[in-house]
Design a protein around this motif. Sequence first.
Motif, PDB file in Angstrom:
ATOM      1  N   LEU A 249       4.934  19.590  15.226  1.00 28.15           N
ATOM      2  CA  LEU A 249       3.448  20.175  15.338  1.00 28.15           C
ATOM      3  C   LEU A 249       3.250  21.281  14.648  1.00 28.15           C
ATOM      4  CD1 LEU A 249       2.313  18.519  18.769  1.00 28.15           C
ATOM      5  CD2 LEU A 249       1.744  17.768  16.654  1.00 28.15           C
ATOM      6  N   GLN A 250       3.982  22.200  14.789  1.00 24.95           N
ATOM      7  CA  GLN A 250       4.104  23.596  14.303  1.00 24.95           C
ATOM      8  C   GLN A 250       4.636  23.605  12.783  1.00 24.95           C
ATOM      9  OE1 GLN A 250       2.721  26.099  15.744  1.00 24.95           O
ATOM     10  NE2 GLN A 250       2.239  24.797  17.745  1.00 24.95           N
ATOM     11  N   GLU A 251       5.064  22.615  12.199  1.00 21.99           N
ATOM     12  CA  GLU A 251       5.631  22.576  11.004  1.00 21.99           C
ATOM     13  C   GLU A 251       7.120  23.222  10.793  1.00 21.99           C
ATOM     14  OE1 GLU A 251       2.742  24.348   8.118  1.00 21.99           O
ATOM     15  OE2 GLU A 251       4.205  23.260   6.258  1.00 21.99           O
ATOM     16  N   LEU A 252       7.768  23.211  12.061  1.00 22.98           N
ATOM     17  CA  LEU A 252       9.198  23.655  11.740  1.00 22.98           C
ATOM     18  C   LEU A 252      10.266  22.809  11.443  1.00 22.98           C
ATOM     19  CD1 LEU A 252       8.726  26.044  15.080  1.00 22.98           C
ATOM     20  CD2 LEU A 252       8.388  26.564  12.615  1.00 22.98           C
ATOM     21  N   ILE A 253      10.054  21.612  12.032  1.00 22.04           N
ATOM     22  CA  ILE A 253      11.061  20.436  11.896  1.00 22.04           C
ATOM     23  C   ILE A 253      10.601  19.353  11.399  1.00 22.04           C
ATOM     24  CG2 ILE A 253      12.572  21.612  13.482  1.00 22.04           C
ATOM     25  CD1 ILE A 253      11.871  19.239  15.270  1.00 22.04           C
ATOM     26  N   PRO A 254      11.063  18.426  10.570  1.00 29.77           N
ATOM     27  CA  PRO A 254      10.641  17.043  10.265  1.00 29.77           C
ATOM     28  C   PRO A 254      10.967  16.181  11.170  1.00 29.77           C
ATOM     29  CG  PRO A 254      12.450  17.497   9.114  1.00 29.77           C
ATOM     30  CD  PRO A 254      12.328  18.670   9.759  1.00 29.77           C
ATOM     31  N   LEU A 255       9.986  14.894  11.282  1.00 31.87           N
ATOM     32  CA  LEU A 255      10.647  13.770  11.889  1.00 31.87           C
ATOM     33  C   LEU A 255      10.747  12.265  11.138  1.00 31.87           C
ATOM     34  CD1 LEU A 255       8.682  14.149  15.250  1.00 31.87           C
ATOM     35  CD2 LEU A 255      10.676  14.517  15.147  1.00 31.87           C
ATOM     36  N   PRO A 256      11.407  11.545  11.485  1.00 34.31           N
ATOM     37  CA  PRO A 256      11.669  10.343  10.772  1.00 34.31           C
ATOM     38  C   PRO A 256      10.241   9.733  10.688  1.00 34.31           C
ATOM     39  CG  PRO A 256      13.602  10.591  12.469  1.00 34.31           C
ATOM     40  CD  PRO A 256      12.547  11.468  12.667  1.00 34.31           C
ATOM     41  N   ARG A 257      10.010   8.623   9.877  1.00 30.47           N
ATOM     42  CA  ARG A 257       8.805   7.980   9.751  1.00 30.47           C
ATOM     43  C   ARG A 257       8.568   7.254  10.947  1.00 30.47           C
ATOM     44  NH1 ARG A 257       8.286   3.746   5.212  1.00 30.47           N
ATOM     45  NH2 ARG A 257       9.454   2.658   6.589  1.00 30.47           N
ATOM     46  N   ILE A 258       9.434   6.473  11.759  1.00 31.38           N
ATOM     47  CA  ILE A 258       8.954   5.687  12.844  1.00 31.38           C
ATOM     48  C   ILE A 258       8.373   6.767  14.021  1.00 31.38           C
ATOM     49  CG2 ILE A 258      11.192   5.591  13.718  1.00 31.38           C
ATOM     50  CD1 ILE A 258      10.538   2.833  14.684  1.00 31.38           C
ATOM     51  N   GLN A 259       9.066   7.974  14.008  1.00 37.22           N
ATOM     52  CA  GLN A 259       8.890   8.910  15.157  1.00 37.22           C
ATOM     53  C   GLN A 259       7.454   9.450  15.016  1.00 37.22           C
ATOM     54  OE1 GLN A 259      10.726   8.903  17.769  1.00 37.22           O
ATOM     55  NE2 GLN A 259      12.051   7.344  16.962  1.00 37.22           N
TER      56      GLN A 259
ATOM     57  N   MET B 160       0.566  -1.124   0.006  1.00 38.09           N
ATOM     58  CA  MET B 160       0.003   0.065   0.102  1.00 38.09           C
ATOM     59  C   MET B 160       0.912   1.349  -0.138  1.00 38.09           C
ATOM     60  SD  MET B 160      -3.068  -0.948   2.615  1.00 38.09           S
ATOM     61  CE  MET B 160      -4.070  -2.430   2.372  1.00 38.09           C
ATOM     62  N   ALA B 161       0.516   2.285  -0.638  1.00 39.44           N
ATOM     63  CA  ALA B 161       0.997   3.513  -0.579  1.00 39.44           C
ATOM     64  C   ALA B 161       1.480   4.130   0.590  1.00 39.44           C
ATOM     65  CB  ALA B 161       0.347   4.601  -1.597  1.00 39.44           C
ATOM     66  N   SER B 162       2.411   4.860   0.814  1.00 35.50           N
ATOM     67  CA  SER B 162       3.033   5.496   1.921  1.00 35.50           C
ATOM     68  C   SER B 162       2.139   6.805   2.142  1.00 35.50           C
ATOM     69  CB  SER B 162       4.241   5.649   2.139  1.00 35.50           C
ATOM     70  OG  SER B 162       5.071   4.399   2.379  1.00 35.50           O
ATOM     71  N   LEU B 163       1.562   7.280   3.146  1.00 39.12           N
ATOM     72  CA  LEU B 163       1.033   8.645   3.452  1.00 39.12           C
ATOM     73  C   LEU B 163       2.346   9.696   3.293  1.00 39.12           C
ATOM     74  CD1 LEU B 163      -1.420  10.190   3.732  1.00 39.12           C
ATOM     75  CD2 LEU B 163      -1.069  10.290   6.307  1.00 39.12           C
ATOM     76  N   GLN B 164       2.197  10.568   2.540  1.00 37.63           N
ATOM     77  CA  GLN B 164       3.399  11.580   2.265  1.00 37.63           C
ATOM     78  C   GLN B 164       3.505  12.182   3.804  1.00 37.63           C
ATOM     79  OE1 GLN B 164       5.611  12.142   0.010  1.00 37.63           O
ATOM     80  NE2 GLN B 164       4.568  10.709  -1.139  1.00 37.63           N
ATOM     81  N   ALA B 165       4.987  12.557   4.151  1.00 32.01           N
ATOM     82  CA  ALA B 165       5.353  13.029   5.389  1.00 32.01           C
ATOM     83  C   ALA B 165       4.309  14.291   5.932  1.00 32.01           C
ATOM     84  CB  ALA B 165       6.874  13.143   5.511  1.00 32.01           C
ATOM     85  N   GLU B 166       4.454  15.317   4.904  1.00 33.71           N
ATOM     86  CA  GLU B 166       3.766  16.437   5.217  1.00 33.71           C
ATOM     87  C   GLU B 166       2.253  16.435   5.395  1.00 33.71           C
ATOM     88  OE1 GLU B 166       2.881  20.119   6.506  1.00 33.71           O
ATOM     89  OE2 GLU B 166       5.109  19.086   6.405  1.00 33.71           O
ATOM     90  N   GLU B 167       1.658  15.351   4.743  1.00 32.58           N
ATOM     91  CA  GLU B 167       0.091  15.116   4.880  1.00 32.58           C
ATOM     92  C   GLU B 167       0.228  14.548   6.132  1.00 32.58           C
ATOM     93  OE1 GLU B 167      -2.097  16.519   3.349  1.00 32.58           O
ATOM     94  OE2 GLU B 167      -3.888  15.276   3.828  1.00 32.58           O
ATOM     95  N   GLN B 168       0.736  13.733   6.654  1.00 30.58           N
ATOM     96  CA  GLN B 168       0.580  13.057   7.699  1.00 30.58           C
ATOM     97  C   GLN B 168       0.786  14.009   8.934  1.00 30.58           C
ATOM     98  OE1 GLN B 168       3.425  10.244   8.771  1.00 30.58           O
ATOM     99  NE2 GLN B 168       2.348   9.386  10.349  1.00 30.58           N
ATOM    100  N   ARG B 169       1.633  14.773   8.807  1.00 28.57           N
ATOM    101  CA  ARG B 169       2.139  15.812   9.920  1.00 28.57           C
ATOM    102  C   ARG B 169       0.891  16.777  10.129  1.00 28.57           C
ATOM    103  NH1 ARG B 169       2.046  20.345  11.123  1.00 28.57           N
ATOM    104  NH2 ARG B 169       1.651  21.112   9.191  1.00 28.57           N
ATOM    105  N   ARG B 170       0.185  17.373   8.869  1.00 31.57           N
ATOM    106  CA  ARG B 170      -0.728  18.255   8.990  1.00 31.57           C
ATOM    107  C   ARG B 170      -2.079  17.448   9.507  1.00 31.57           C
ATOM    108  NH1 ARG B 170      -5.465  19.072   6.594  1.00 31.57           N
ATOM    109  NH2 ARG B 170      -5.210  17.271   5.124  1.00 31.57           N
ATOM    110  N   ILE B 171      -2.381  16.199   9.261  1.00 32.61           N
ATOM    111  CA  ILE B 171      -3.528  15.698   9.917  1.00 32.61           C
ATOM    112  C   ILE B 171      -3.351  15.509  11.372  1.00 32.61           C
ATOM    113  CG2 ILE B 171      -5.259  13.625   9.868  1.00 32.61           C
ATOM    114  CD1 ILE B 171      -4.645  13.539   6.673  1.00 32.61           C
ATOM    115  N   VAL B 172      -2.185  14.901  11.713  1.00 34.15           N
ATOM    116  CA  VAL B 172      -1.586  14.511  13.210  1.00 34.15           C
ATOM    117  C   VAL B 172      -1.709  15.734  13.991  1.00 34.15           C
ATOM    118  CG1 VAL B 172       0.163  14.048  14.627  1.00 34.15           C
ATOM    119  CG2 VAL B 172      -0.234  12.579  12.585  1.00 34.15           C
ATOM    120  N   ALA B 173      -1.332  16.969  13.435  1.00 34.53           N
ATOM    121  CA  ALA B 173      -1.707  18.195  14.209  1.00 34.53           C
ATOM    122  C   ALA B 173      -2.977  18.557  14.425  1.00 34.53           C
ATOM    123  CB  ALA B 173      -0.874  19.360  13.545  1.00 34.53           C
TER     124      ALA B 173
END
Length: 475
Positions: free
Chosen positions: A47-57, A1-14
């Motif tokens: 959460l504030q869209e300032l830094i990325p995190l690795p996928r597992i984190q 299955m396709a992976s959810l893009q990191a930025e889209e995941q961050r936006r919904i998590v926040a």
Amino acid sequence: MASLQAEEQRRIVAACFARTGLTVEQLWLRYFALGGDVSEVELDGFLQELIPLPRIQRDMVAHAVNERLDEVSGVRRAPYSRATGEDFRPRGPLAALVGLLDGAHRASPERLPGIIAAAGRALDLEIAVYLADYDQRQLIPLPRESATVRVPLAIEASTAGEAYRHAGTLLVEGPDGPRLWATLLDGDERIGVLEVEAGTDADLNDPSLRIQCQWLASLSGHLIAAAMRYGDGLDMPRRQRQRGPIAELLWQNLPPSTAATRDVVVAGGVEPTYDVRGVTFDYALSETTAWLAIFDAGRDTLSAGLAVSAALAAYRSARREDLDLRGQEGAVDKALSAQFGDGVTVRGTLAELNLADGELRYLDAGGVPPLVVGDDREQTTVDDVERPPFGAGQPGRIGTARLRPGDLLVVHTEGLSGARAADGERFAFADCLDDHLGQVPPEIARCVLQAAKSHCGNTFTSDAGLLIARLPGRT
């Protein structure tokens, strides 16, 4: 299955976090309890869209949010980086390990490098396999389907070799990004390294991913070692030249070069690698005892290899019948007499080391007396009286000594300590031991044998055998 893009995941998590009613500190405590290892400040930055995190984190943050949302009925859940549902196929590290086990089942040995690479792709990693050659000088790349051309790497002068020498992992930054070298281990025996490069959605700086690489290297090492017992496809690349029949026989009878329990580490080796004719060693480890043996029949007779093999087989049989040192000696004498008649002798040393109190009992049969090197670098020869060899019809002497925590027990043949350069200069065996005492036992054995080989130009007048055992150091 396709992976959810990191930025889209961050936006919904926040967005989902905003519905939990938690503070950042409260969320971080939940995330930390799940094994998360970024700080509260870094979590807030994510959460504030300032830094990325690795996928597992990112996924651990999502799980911490979801645990809170489960407490609030009817609230939309935060997404993970991969879709969920009724698909129960393993993902991530489990998928890599399961894929490796499934792929290796009934696989021919030469297919393993490709199977290991496929397992790495489950972690978004590109993996190549290198095996140590029998001379312990180079790491040889194994062929697989890849556009990248790889060359042998020197154990003494490469990053891969550094990881191998320390039996660990080493992360280095390069022009093409980070690269991880992980030692391939079969138990405690080093057999090579994995070269690991990250894909677009993997971060080798993530400690969790590095641990997963260690798991993959350990399982791969076991599978490679097992495959080499039923096929030659992985063994042949390790050979730099042909072995003669006697050397082949002796190598096949050797135990693994390294083994360990929580109470002792044992390592050994023989030289010349491709032309050993009359030296072998053996050991066995239990919860309470380490048994060690070394045998030397010389290089000058056609029967030397057969004689030392008979001595080894008789010793193993007697040890497995739970006979003591004197019983083992008698079994070796009887085997030599039955196979060769009078006049064929084998020098050697048998030893039993009590792991609880360090008591050493040894039987010297014409071999070089054992040497004990303290963790204060003091060297003590246990005995220096010449004894009759196995097969001479006279019993050897049983002696005792006591090792302290951290001590190194060294059993070797005259061909090692007596190796000479072309001008007659004798190999400084004791000094070489002292120089490498801070290394792990398999590296001590490798370095000492390499130094002896260099000293005599790989022209041994007598075969060199080395077997060492180290007790854990003082706490």
